[in-house]
Design an enzyme around this catalytic site. Structure first.
Site, PDB file in Angstrom:
ATOM      1  N   SER A  72     -15.940   2.655-147.442  1.00  0.00           N
ATOM      2  CA  SER A  72     -16.393   1.369-147.962  1.00  0.00           C
ATOM      3  C   SER A  72     -17.179   0.576-146.908  1.00  0.00           C
ATOM      4  O   SER A  72     -18.241   0.998-146.476  1.00  0.00           O
ATOM      5  CB  SER A  72     -15.182   0.586-148.484  1.00  0.00           C
ATOM      6  OG  SER A  72     -15.563  -0.553-149.189  1.00  0.00           O
ATOM      7  N   ASP A 109     -29.636   3.782-139.907  1.00  0.00           N
ATOM      8  CA  ASP A 109     -30.966   3.577-140.483  1.00  0.00           C
ATOM      9  C   ASP A 109     -31.847   2.679-139.618  1.00  0.00           C
ATOM     10  O   ASP A 109     -33.070   2.796-139.633  1.00  0.00           O
ATOM     11  CB  ASP A 109     -30.850   2.994-141.889  1.00  0.00           C
ATOM     12  CG  ASP A 109     -30.432   4.035-142.914  1.00  0.00           C
ATOM     13  OD1 ASP A 109     -30.184   5.196-142.517  1.00  0.00           O
ATOM     14  OD2 ASP A 109     -30.333   3.693-144.109  1.00  0.00           O
ATOM     15  N   LYS A 132     -17.021   5.963-150.333  1.00  0.00           N
ATOM     16  CA  LYS A 132     -16.620   4.899-151.264  1.00  0.00           C
ATOM     17  C   LYS A 132     -17.609   3.752-151.108  1.00  0.00           C
ATOM     18  O   LYS A 132     -17.502   2.954-150.190  1.00  0.00           O
ATOM     19  CB  LYS A 132     -15.192   4.437-150.959  1.00  0.00           C
ATOM     20  CG  LYS A 132     -14.760   3.162-151.713  1.00  0.00           C
ATOM     21  CD  LYS A 132     -14.701   3.400-153.218  1.00  0.00           C
ATOM     22  CE  LYS A 132     -14.141   2.165-153.926  1.00  0.00           C
ATOM     23  NZ  LYS A 132     -15.089   1.036-153.939  1.00  0.00           N
TER      24      LYS A 132
END
Length: 208
Positions: A117, A128, A142
């Protein structure tokens, strides 16, 4: 005997300075107080002349989305932390907030199969943005927004209404975050190979 109920504050962060200017920042979950604890740890890191930082998200099950956006904003200067797409295809962006205190030093992030999560949001954003090298094993996967709809008979339906994506468009739900460097922990081993690998990466960066 009278027993008084009390509130026990639980820290969501632990910070330790290791050798050679490397700091170890462990985040156990993302709660209301986490960003403040991370900021305090970063201040201690700088006071201790820290040069490189390991952010340890292993076994971190997640927590509050607003908390992880704040924490990610400590390390990123601009752009997206994540975006969310709902069942109608509508997109909501969660942008980096200004004023972060975690810039200007190399970082390694540690994840494992129990990182889920919000911890996947943070590690995905740092990958990124090329802000950190991620080490460990693929995370849990998740990355969805869920809601509970009660039914007339007293039961309910729990279902997903949106999914999270990293800034470059990687779906978290069902996929997880794949580390840049995969390091497994051998069963029954006493040495933390994942943390040791992270420290070695930072020491090489520091030596450049």
């Amino acid at each position: 005997l009278v027993v008084e109920r009390g509130v026990i504050p639980l820290d969501s962060v632990n910070f330790t300075m290791l050798d050679n200017g490397v700091g170890h920042l462990r985040i156990f979950n993302f709660a209301d107080n986490t960003n403040g604890e991370v900021e305090a740890a970063l201040n201690e890191f700088k006071r201790s002349d820290g040069i490189g930082l390991v952010v340890d998200l292993r076994n971190n099950p997640g927590g509050l989305l607003r908390s992880v956006v704040d924490v990610a904003s400590q390390f990123l200067e601009n752009g997206l932390v994540l975006y969310e797409i709902d069942a109608r295809g509508q997109r909501e962006n969660w942008d980096v907030k200004s004023g972060g205190n975690g810039h200007g030093f190399p970082m390694v992030v540690l994840i494992n199969q129990f990182s889920a999560s919000a911890s996947e949001v943070l590690s995905g954003a740092l990958i990124d943005h090329d802000r950190a090298v991620v080490v460990g094993t693929t995370s849990f996967g998740k990355g969805s927004v869920n809601t509970l709809r009660p039914l007339s008979d007293g039961s309910g339906i729990y279902f997903s209404i949106a999914r999270w994506y990293t800034p470059n468009g990687t779906l978290i739900e069902g996929e997880g975050i794949t580390p840049d460097i995969v390091v497994e922990l051998p069963p029954g081993g006493t040495e933390d190979l994942q943390l040791n690998t992270s420290i070695q990466i930072l020491e090489r960066e520091i030596a450049k």
